[in-house]
Design a protein around this motif. Structure first.
Motif, PDB file in Angstrom:
ATOM      1  N   LEU A 192       0.794  -1.164  -0.099  1.00 56.75           N
ATOM      2  CA  LEU A 192       0.124   0.161   0.005  1.00 56.75           C
ATOM      3  C   LEU A 192       0.948   1.308  -0.049  1.00 56.75           C
ATOM      4  CD1 LEU A 192      -2.781  -1.176   2.745  1.00 56.75           C
ATOM      5  CD2 LEU A 192      -2.905  -0.783   0.211  1.00 56.75           C
ATOM      6  N   ARG A 193       2.160   1.338   0.747  1.00 57.17           N
ATOM      7  CA  ARG A 193       2.948   2.531   0.707  1.00 57.17           C
ATOM      8  C   ARG A 193       3.390   2.657  -0.797  1.00 57.17           C
ATOM      9  NH1 ARG A 193       4.475   0.702   5.822  1.00 57.17           N
ATOM     10  NH2 ARG A 193       6.432  -0.717   5.226  1.00 57.17           N
TER      11      ARG A 193
ATOM     12  N   HIS B  66       1.160   6.560  -7.088  1.00 60.42           N
ATOM     13  CA  HIS B  66      -0.010   7.465  -7.113  1.00 60.42           C
ATOM     14  C   HIS B  66       0.380   9.105  -7.052  1.00 60.42           C
ATOM     15  CE1 HIS B  66      -3.952   9.532  -6.539  1.00 60.42           C
ATOM     16  NE2 HIS B  66      -4.411   8.619  -7.520  1.00 60.42           N
ATOM     17  N   SER B  67       1.076   9.181  -6.015  1.00 59.19           N
ATOM     18  CA  SER B  67       1.461  10.573  -5.546  1.00 59.19           C
ATOM     19  C   SER B  67       2.436  11.251  -6.573  1.00 59.19           C
ATOM     20  CB  SER B  67       2.143  10.785  -3.946  1.00 59.19           C
ATOM     21  OG  SER B  67       3.287   9.859  -3.984  1.00 59.19           O
TER      22      SER B  67
ATOM     23  N   GLU C  60      -9.111  -2.627  -1.988  1.00 62.88           N
ATOM     24  CA  GLU C  60     -10.441  -1.924  -2.569  1.00 62.88           C
ATOM     25  C   GLU C  60     -10.506  -0.631  -1.825  1.00 62.88           C
ATOM     26  OE1 GLU C  60     -13.473  -4.635  -2.289  1.00 62.88           O
ATOM     27  OE2 GLU C  60     -12.732  -5.940  -3.814  1.00 62.88           O
ATOM     28  N   GLU C  61     -10.072  -0.853  -0.388  1.00 61.91           N
ATOM     29  CA  GLU C  61     -10.241   0.662   0.379  1.00 61.91           C
ATOM     30  C   GLU C  61      -9.376   1.824  -0.243  1.00 61.91           C
ATOM     31  OE1 GLU C  61     -11.885   2.925   3.127  1.00 61.91           O
ATOM     32  OE2 GLU C  61     -12.402   0.997   2.682  1.00 61.91           O
ATOM     33  N   TRP C  62      -8.139   1.135  -0.525  1.00 58.11           N
ATOM     34  CA  TRP C  62      -7.353   2.230  -1.168  1.00 58.11           C
ATOM     35  C   TRP C  62      -7.759   2.840  -2.495  1.00 58.11           C
ATOM     36  CZ3 TRP C  62      -4.454   2.557  -5.711  1.00 58.11           C
ATOM     37  CH2 TRP C  62      -3.531   3.689  -5.672  1.00 58.11           C
ATOM     38  N   LEU C  63      -8.512   2.010  -3.082  1.00 58.42           N
ATOM     39  CA  LEU C  63      -9.169   2.618  -4.465  1.00 58.42           C
ATOM     40  C   LEU C  63     -10.354   3.652  -4.225  1.00 58.42           C
ATOM     41  CD1 LEU C  63      -9.474  -0.566  -6.670  1.00 58.42           C
ATOM     42  CD2 LEU C  63      -7.843   1.136  -7.000  1.00 58.42           C
ATOM     43  N   ARG C  64     -10.959   3.404  -3.005  1.00 59.85           N
ATOM     44  CA  ARG C  64     -11.949   4.197  -2.685  1.00 59.85           C
ATOM     45  C   ARG C  64     -11.411   5.560  -2.085  1.00 59.85           C
ATOM     46  NH1 ARG C  64     -15.003  -0.391  -1.509  1.00 59.85           N
ATOM     47  NH2 ARG C  64     -13.790  -0.878   0.604  1.00 59.85           N
ATOM     48  N   ASP C  65     -10.428   5.619  -1.527  1.00 61.86           N
ATOM     49  CA  ASP C  65      -9.630   6.870  -0.963  1.00 61.86           C
ATOM     50  C   ASP C  65      -9.065   7.568  -1.945  1.00 61.86           C
ATOM     51  OD1 ASP C  65     -10.251   5.914   1.607  1.00 61.86           O
ATOM     52  OD2 ASP C  65      -8.294   5.061   1.997  1.00 61.86           O
TER      53      ASP C  65
END
Length: 1825
Positions: free
Chosen positions: A1635-1636, A1642-1643, A1697-1702
């Motif tokens: 995730l990191r 992404h950033s 999936e939570e990362w995608l929503r964020d």
């Protein structure tokens, strides 16, 4: 803990069984020391008393816990013994369909006798780079371990593959070599790996044969050394062979075959080049028909022959040598047919001109007589003389067979030598990996010299294996610093000494062979005298004096001495060999050169296998005196030397062992025979490995694994910070006997059975916890149940009491209601009686009054009737009187009138006699009457003339009589004339009578005709009525057909709409596939381009060495400038005169943009051609089907047939129209020069889709109209179709025409028929036109088919070529085709370019004139000149602060601009401090200024330098994600700017008016937009590769191995393989690490200003990589397929999936790429028992293939005893339900797949004139304009 304490009640044990070898049973009571009997309960339900051995008192083997059954490594089992090994292998093989299992360092491979999809390239890629213990057992894992250890330890490796015939040794060795060839590649372009693999079909054809145990049994052993260079790429190979079975050449047992090559030759005998071999069917040769099984099911020997020849060509064996090999092989076959005839008992002869021998001599090029002589004689040499002695028929036959075997052995050696020469490399070999494919231990009913040599070799290999296992164990103990105790293991050195030592069996055999009168019997006696009762391993059979027994490591084997001496000598007559050496056939003497030079120790057993050694490619010269001596070496001596050489090689390498097991003797797939398996396990040393491991500490756990598994056995106070100390403290409490375990540095070592004891304690603890939980839960449930029952009782009471109260109230209400009812009822009864009486009274009154009234009425009626009768009688009397009077008067009138009528009748009769009346009555008669009438008319005329004459004469007579009565003569003459006239009158009267008769006859005929006319009229009316009825029926049928047509039209409309939707989807899929192929081509092109640049740099460094003091200029621009240019750059002296001044050394550069465009265009044209051809084929099939349906339908359905024909014709015409439109579209596309027109996703594709949609809509509308109209015409045609014959219709027409009153009917009928004919003619003309169109379409289809067939033939020819030649031929063909098409396109482009240049010149002239008029001063601007900056009037701003969004730079500053803005720019500084995409904006503003100046060279130079510099940066820092992301973002922004300011309306919709003013004015940069798009695709693919390299090490660890939810999954025993990892731990990654990393990606992309749509595509690709790699590892790791792991995976996916929503990326399609992984995790967790569960699984797992679902179910492994395994029947149910699913058979997902990328247009709202250039970029030399 003592072992006896484990034998408690319910403990499971193994007991021996004669059928199943070992049988499972359960103890019914605890065992106590001293018990002699165990009470057992068998699995089949029986009870048994098992008696212990009174001497040994050994207890039966304990059975492992169920959770340990089916493990990947047998050493992971707690109890290591034979039944545990056998059961574990059986469970894996039968239940899980897993054929590979580790046993320590050995890979056990069980032959499935079935093709399995586990050897594809995707599996190879999955195992590449993995640790051996991390993946499921596989031959690829062993190969990867060998390859990795070779690279890591710098030591040569060996893979030893052994097993029985039919166990799969050859296939395993082949797959190992395929792995090396795929993973390593070759060091040169010679495709060495293909040659290594190509050696397999050659060696299989000459060394493999069908046996009763195996259809492709290797009848020789081979050791292949695969050589590698310093970079560990394949450079060559070398092969050694052992023990070729020569006896098979001349003899085959029942159901067996000779070597494959002989049958391949016979199957190919009809080939032209094989005619000279004079071969036939395999049954016609003695050497190929003895087994009676010449054909192998499923094998085509002719095709195998083609593969063999292809492999020979690939290995460099020329056609001439190949034909020479086939000549020798054919000669051997013909030699086998040579027959001998006995003269007497000691001599024989060959028949004269014996055909087989003659053919043999012709093929071998030897003299017939000489060969015939030496086949029947032999030469005996003594010290003084030489004798020639005849031999018997039996001896001659044996000599013939020995010669055939010798020739074949020499040919085999020759082929092996040439294969080695082809695989030899000139590059120095750095290391090698050897693959040994050798026979396993053999024992038959009759064992001879062959089995003795094989078992001798296996003794040597087993000794080496035991020493290696012992060594590994010792190293492991020393590494962990555990006290080393000597382990007793079987040492087979005494057996080896018995065979090979001095006075050993081989030594005595060689000595006996040297004796003149040595026999097998004397040799046997020497063996008995030497070794019997002196060596414990040597025994003598009780009932035989010609055999001996040797106790081998696997079993006792009895050898028959008969034939040992002869096979060891391997005698061949020297005279026959000399005849062959004198052959005219050049190749034959080459085979026997080693006999003269004596360099080959590889002879053979006459009835066994030939031991071969490694032969150098060039023969060394031997000493002359050494030839005879070396030639007399025995087979045993040669084999012993070869075996020693092999053992030296193996001892110098690191060995890896593969033991192949044959599960049954019947070749049944996945059938396990326990007896056969145990025999082989004992023979191959697997059980010995188990015994050695069990003797020490077989179970090994790391401290962390032990803590994780047995944490439940610890109390909270026992858990310390130091895991090692915690484990020590717990173990001291759990296991009191300290000898049962040892603590190492990193692991805990356990004795056998201790892990099972710990598992028992763990299970007991968990069971106690479960009981406590159950107790609490059950108490809570019962309390809850009691409270619920109490509440229910109170509720019931309440409702009962209420019910009783309601019942009492109801009773009271009913009582009151009863009283009321009684009151009303009584009143009703009395009232009813009153009403009855009243009604009866009224009825009586009514009847009485009626009676009186009726009487009065009858009286009045009678009086009235009497009056009426009187009236009528009186009237009748009056009328009677009147009638009588009236009758008399009428009678008188009638008499008078009759008289008058008679008079009138008389007059009428007179009138009837006149001709005039006749004419009036008979007008309108038929022709005959008309003729008679004409005759009457003529006679009347004559009569009138006569009458007139008569009247005249009478007048003259009267006048003369009155005047000249006196003249008598004249009167007499008149009288005579009157008489004549009177005669004429009489004749006329007679004629009139005749005419009257004719008239009567005519009248009768007239009546007949009138009667016929009346009848015909009636018939006509009847016919008309019938026609009307038929017309009504036809109208009804017409309405029915119209209704049917409307319904069919609706159905066709719906069908067409569905087809249109499906075709649209298909086109979209094809578009994506084409885009993917295009992007793959770009990827390949970029790779080749990088390689070309590297080679170019190396050439530059090698050639252009800088001189001292010479400074090199920056060649960034000059070296790559010519890669992307306009097509207008082609040298043209008329347009660009300055070009002639350039040096002649500069050549016209290759226009890469044009090349890419043309290449893409060719691909699109091919795709369009394929689509059109498919469409035509489909239409043709529809037409053929419609024709077939028309022929099958009955004739009654004529209208429907006509409708189908019309529909087909309509479809054909529409098809032609569609084809024409497609051709026009293709022509229009081919004439366009802009590359975006033909690019994927460009307007051309949208135009194609729009035209297809419009054509489909127009087709539907027109089809409805035309079909309705034509169906009406068809119905009319059918309605007016005549029912009678044509003759009847003609008669009817004539009859109707005769009838005056029926004229209208006739006219209507004629008009209808004419209309029918007109319609028929029109339909026929249309039909002919449609047939012509259909014929033209068929011709075109035929031409396309011919073109397709030609392409297929070319493809087939290419496929027949070897791979190297095939690739070269296909490339040559493709290059030729593309070159021709490119030349045509180049010609068109040149014409267009000339036109463009002329227009540009005119435009420049006009611009020049306008500039002169406006400014007055302006220099002439030519394409090859640069505008002088100070005097350029357009650059002088009108206002100081009004910028135009352009940047001005000098031509010489271009390199500085590119250097500062691209080459030396640091992305991090730009991304943090400046606006996103700033370099792209700056570059575009510079391009705008060059466009404003109309300087095409400046534009071209800047764009080319920009593209090449970006490539250079990416090549230099291509592994940095930040750099690649930065330039992907800027490249896309640059591309969007070129589109936004191109001036095209489609890209200007979102522009402001000010931005529209900034559009390019002079140049169309569409081609460079395509080039930039291609560059962006390459950068995107590089970005994907970078992030894949970063993510890949994290995925498996983070998604699978790391426990995100702590304590859910327990660690199971891992076995030996986990500790033989090839690499050390480099740290553990977690889900947070992934995730990191995703956040970082992404950033970075957001900071660089990457398009949101592009970010979504990158995220989708990242998630696909995560899902694919995770799922692939899950499918290849049995230890990961458990319920708890499924929970871990689902939790990890939810975090993703939570990362995608964020990040607001849920609509990117990334979640869908994880669907297979999600379904696999759900599959691990769902119930897997009933049919409903199977149905739920089938409906749930729609994203998984059938192979993946079955694989997960097979791999599912319980971690705890409370879980259950998946039953085999349930898996079969799943397979049955999924058998109709059409999905890919591929097991693994393609983790390297890259989705096709698109770059949606994203205009910028940023105004160019507001952009400021920061000083940090160092661009002070450019200025804003």
């Amino acid at each position: 803990m003592a072992a006896s304490e484990l034998y408690t009640k319910f403990a499971r044990v193994w007991i021996p069984d004669p059928e199943e070898v070992w049988k499972s049973a359960e103890l019914l009571k605890d065992y106590k020391p001293g018990d002699k009997v165990l009470l057992l309960h068998l699995e089949e339900g029986k009870d048994l008393e098992y008696r212990l051995d009174p001497k040994t008192k050994e207890l039966p083997h304990l059975r492992n816990p169920d959770i340990l059954v089916g493990e990947n490594d047998l050493t992971a089992l707690s109890y290591l013994h034979e039944p545990a090994v056998l059961h574990n292998l059986r469970v894996r093989f039968i239940d899980s369909k897993l054929i590979y299992t580790y046993c320590g360092i050995v890979l056990v491979a069980i032959n499935p006798y079935e093709q399995l999809p586990i050897y594809g390239e995707d599996i190879i890629n999955a195992y590449s780079g993995q640790n051996m213990g991390d993946m499921d057992p596989h031959i690829f894992a062993v190969a990867e371990e060998a390859y990795k250890q070779m690279a890591r330890d710098e030591r040569n490796q060996s893979i030893i593959v052994s097993g029985e015939s039919g166990a799969g040794k050859t296939v395993s060795a082949k797959y190992a070599m395929r792995y090396f060839a795929t993973v390593s590649g070759s060091a040169s372009d010679a495709n060495v790996e293909e040659k290594v693999l190509a050696s397999n079909p050659i060696m299989e054809s000459i060394g493999n044969a069908k046996t009763t145990r195996n259809d492709n049994s290797s009848r020789f052993g081979k050791y292949i050394e695969i050589g590698f260079d310093k970079r560990y790429r394949i450079i060559g190979a070398n092969m050694r062979t052992y023990l070729l079975e020569k006896s098979r050449v001349v003899f085959q047992a029942e159901e067996e075959r000779n070597y494959h090559i002989f049958y391949q030759l016979c199957a190919s005998a009809q080939l032209p080049e094989f005619k000279m071999l004079r071969l036939g069917n395999a049954n016609s040769f003695h050497y190929t028909k003895q087994g009676g099984s010449p054909v192998i099911e499923g094998v085509d020997d002719a095709k195998e022959m083609a593969h063999t020849r292809q492999a020979c060509s690939l290995l460099g064996i020329s056609e001439s040598y190949q034909m020479g090999i086939f000549r020798i092989l054919a000669g051997i076959l013909h030699l086998g047919n040579v027959a001998f005839t006995s003269r007497d008992s000691d001599s024989c002869t060959i028949p004269s001109k014996h055909e087989p021998l003659s053919i043999f001599c012709d093929l071998m090029g030897v003299d017939y007589e000489e060969m015939c002589h030496w086949l029947c004689h032999r030469k005996l040499a003594t010290a003084t003389e030489t004798y020639i002695k005849p031999i018997s028929k039996l001896q001659a036959t044996n000599a013939r067979d020995a010669l055939a075997k010798h020739i074949y052995a020499k040919l085999f050696n020759w082929i092996v030598d040439h294969v080695n020469q082809a695989l030899h490399s000139a590059v120095k070999q750095h290391s090698f990996i050897g693959v040994l494919d050798i026979y396993g231990f053999e024992t038959f009913e009759i064992n001879s010299f062959e089995q003795f040599c094989i078992n001798y070799a296996n003794e040597k290999l087993q000794q080496q294996f035991n020493m290696h296992v012992f060594k590994l164990e010792q190293e492991e103990y020393m590494k962990e610093q555990i006290p080393w105790t000597l382990i007793d293991f079987y040492d087979n050195q005494p057996c080896i000494n018995l065979i090979e030592s001095k006075l050993g069996i081989l030594d005595l055999l060689d000595e006996e062979c040297k004796m003149p009168k040595g026999t097998d019997d004397t040799w046997a006696q020497k063996l008995y005298n030497t070794h019997l009762n002196k060596c414990a391993l040597f025994e003598k059979p009780r009932l035989s004096n010609k055999a001996f027994i040797i106790q081998h490591f696997a079993d006792k084997v009895e050898y028959q001495c008969e034939g040992f001496l002869e096979k060891n000598k391997d005698t061949v007559f020297e005279e026959q060999i000399k005849v062959l050496k004198s052959s005219k056939f050049k190749m034959l003497p080459e085979l026997f050169q080693d006999d003269e030079k004596a360099i080959s120790p590889t002879s053979a057993t006459s009835s066994g296998r030939t031991p071969l050694t490694r032969i150098p490619s060039k023969a060394t010269k031997g000493r002359p005196g050494q030839t005879a001596k070396e030639h007399k070496k025995t087979v045993g001596h040669q084999f012993r030397n070869s075996l020693h050489l092999l053992m030296e090689t193996l001892n110098a390498t690191t060995p890896h062992y593969v033991r192949c097991i044959k599960p049954n003797d019947f070749k049944f797939p996945f059938t396990f025979d326990e007896k056969r398996a145990v025999q082989q396990l004992r023979a191959c040393g697997v059980l010995e490995t188990i015994r050695i491991s069990a003797a020490g500490f077989p179970s090994r756990w790391t401290y962390q694994e032990f803590f994780s598994r047995y944490r439940v056995l610890m109390k909270q106070k026992d858990v310390l910070g130091d895991r090692k100390q915690t484990c020590k403290n717990v173990l001291e409490k759990l296991i009191l006997d300290k000898d049962k375990y040892q603590f190492g540095k990193t692991k805990i070592f356990f004795r056998a059975g201790q892990v099972a004891y710990l598992e028992k304690l763990r299970a007991d603890k968990l069971r106690a916890a479960c009981i406590r939980i159950q107790k609490t839960i059950r108490g809570w449930l019962l309390r809850k149940k009691y409270l619920r029952m109490r509440k229910a009782a109170i509720t019931v009471q309440r409702y009962v009491r209420g019910y009783q109260a309601r019942c009492y109230a109801k009773f009271l209400r009913r009582t009151k209601a009863a009283v009321i009812i009684q009151k009303y009822w009584r009143m009703y009864v009395v009232h009813k009686k009153y009403k009855i009486k009243r009604a009866a009274t009224i009825v009586l009154q009514s009847y009485l009054r009626g009676y009186l009234a009726r009487n009065r009425y009858h009286k009045i009626l009678r009086e009235h009737k009497a009056v009426i009768i009187q009236k009528w009688v009186r009237g009748w009397l009056a009328r009677t009187h009147y009638k009588k009077s009236m009758h008399a008067i009428i009678y008188l009138q009638c008499c008078f009138r009759r008289m008058m009528a008679k008079r009138e009748l008389k007059k009428l009769k007179i009138e009837a006699r006149s001709v005039e009346r006749y004419k009036k009555l008979h007008i309108g008669m038929e022709n005959k009457i008309m003729q008679l009438q004409r005759k009457v008319d003529e006679q009347n005329k004559d009569y009138k003339c006569l009458m007139e004459k008569l009247t005249n004469l009478e007048g003259v007579y009267n006048s003369e009589t009155e005047k000249l009565r006196s003249d008598l003569e004249r009167l007499q003459l008149s009288e005579e004339e009157a008489k004549v006239a009177t005669g004429r009158v009489l004749s006329l009267q007679e004629e009139i009578a005749k005419l009257r008769k004719d008239l009567e006859q005519t009248q009768s005929e007239k009546k007949t005709i009138e009667e016929r006319a009346d009848r015909y009229k009636q018939e006509t009316e009847q016919l008309v009525s019938n026609l009307k009825e038929e017309n009504t029926l036809l109208k009804q049928e017409k309405e029915t057909l119209n209704h049917l047509i409307v319904e069919q039209a609706k159905e066709m409309t719906e069908t067409m709409e569905k087809k249109l939707v499906e075709e649209t989807k298909q086109l979209e899929l094809e578009l994506n596939d084409e885009r993917l192929r295009y992007q793959n081509l770009l990827n390949e092109f970029s790779r080749l381009e990088e390689r070309y640049d590297d080679l170019k740099e190396e050439m530059t460094l090698m050639v252009n060495v800088p001189k001292p003091g010479h400074k090199r200029t920056d060649s960034t621009h000059s070296s790559n400038e010519s890669e992307y240019t306009f097509s207008s750059e082609i040298a043209d002296t008329e347009d660009i005169p300055s070009r002639t001044e350039e040096p002649s050394e500069k050549k016209v550069p290759l226009d890469m943009s044009l090349f890419l465009k043309l290449q893409k265009r060719v691909t699109e044209l091919e795709q369009e051609k394929q689509v059109m051809q498919d469409e035509l084929d489909r239409k043709e099939e529809q037409m053929l089907r419609s024709k077939a349906k028309e022929e099958e339908r009955p004739q009654i359905r004529g209208a429907e047939l006509e409708y189908e024909s019309l529909k087909r014709q309509e479809l054909e015409s529409e098809n032609k129209k569609l084809k024409n439109e497609l051709n026009e579209l293709r022509k229009a596309l081919s004439e366009k020069s802009a590359p975006e027109v033909t690019a994927p996703g460009a307007p051309a594709y949208r135009v194609l889709m729009e035209q297809l949609t419009s054509v489909s809509e127009e087709l539907d509308v027109r089809k409805e109209e035309v079909l309705i109209l034509r169906s009406q015409l068809v119905s009319q045609k059918e309605a007016i179709q005549p029912k009678n014959t044509m003759t009847d219709s003609t008669i009817l027409l004539e009859d109707v025409q005769k009838m005056k009153d029926k004229g209208e009917i006739a006219q209507a009928y004629i008009g209808l028929k004419e209309t029918n004919r007109l319609l028929e003619s029109q339909l026929q003309s249309q039909k002919r036109s449609h047939e012509n169109e259909a014929e033209a379409l068929r011709g075109e289809i035929q031409s396309l088919k011919e073109e397709n067939n030609r392409q297929q033939q070319l493809l087939a020819q290419n496929l027949q070529l070897p791979p190297e030649a095939r690739i070269e031929a296909s490339l040559q063909h493709e290059i030729t085709r593309l070159t021709n098409e490119n030349l045509d396109l180049m010609e068109q482009l040149e014409k267009q370019d000339k036109t463009v240049r002329k227009l540009k010149k005119q435009l420049k002239v006009f611009a020049k004139k306008i500039g002169e008029l406006e400014v007055g001063q302006m220099e002439n601007i030519s394409p090859g000149q640069i505008i002088d900056e100070p005097i350029r009037p357009v650059n002088i701003p009108r206002k100081e602060k009004d910028f135009q969004g352009m940047l001005e730079y000098k031509k010489e500053d271009e390199q500085k601009l590119v250097k500062n803005l691209i080459l030396e720019l640091k992305p991090r500084g730009v991304a943090v401090n400046l606006i996103p995409g700033l370099p792209a904006y700056i570059l575009f503003m510079c391009v705008r200024h060059a466009d404003y100046l109309n300087d095409d060279q400046k534009v071209r130079s800047l764009l080319t330098s920009t593209i090449n510099s970006i490539k250079k940066v990416l090549k230099k820092r291509g592994d940095d994600f930040e750099t690649v992301s930065f330039w992907l973002s800027n490249t896309c922004r640059f591309l969007h700017c070129l589109k936004q300011y191109s001036g095209e309306e489609g890209f200007m919709k979102h522009n402001t008016s000010r931005q529209n003013e900034h559009c390019l004015t002079n140049f169309d940069l569409a081609e460079y937009r395509q080039v930039l798009s291609d560059l962006a695709i390459q950068i995107y693919q590089q970005l994907v590769r970078v992030l894949e390299n970063i993510l890949q090490p994290m995925i498996v660890s983070g998604m699978l191995e790391h426990e995100t939810i702590q304590g859910v999954s327990g660690v199971k025993p891992t076995g030996l393989r986990k500790r033989t990892s090839s690499i050390a731990d480099e740290g553990t990654y977690t889900l947070d690490s992934i995730l990191r990393q995703l956040n970082s990606f992404h950033s970075v992309m957001c900071q660089h200003g990457m398009d949101p749509e592009l970010i979504k595509q990158v995220v989708k690709q990242m998630f696909y990589i995560v899902g694919a790699i995770t799922l692939n590892n899950l499918l290849l790791r049995k230890d990961m397929c458990s319920w708890s792991k499924g929970m871990q995976i689902r939790y990890n996916v939810s975090q993703l999936e939570e990362w995608l929503r964020d990040k607001n990326l849920m609509n990117s399609g990334a979640k869908e790429t994880l669907e297979p992984l999600i379904q696999a995790a759900q599959l691990l967790q769902v119930k897997k028992k009933t049919d409903d569960d199977a149905e739920a699984i089938c409906s749930m797992c729609n994203a998984l293939t059938t192979a993946q679902i079955v694989k997960v179910l097979n791999l599912y492994t319980p971690v705890n005893e409370f879980e259950e395994r998946v039953s085999v029947s349930f898996i079969r149910t799943i397979q049955m339900r999924l058998r109709d699913r059409k999905d890919s058979p591929q097991l693994l997902m393609d983790a390297k797949h890259i989705f096709p990328v698109t770059f949606p247009f994203n205009p910028s709202s940023l105004a160019l004139e507001t952009i400021q250039i920061p000083a940090s970029l160092g661009l002070g030399f450019i200025s804003r304009v």
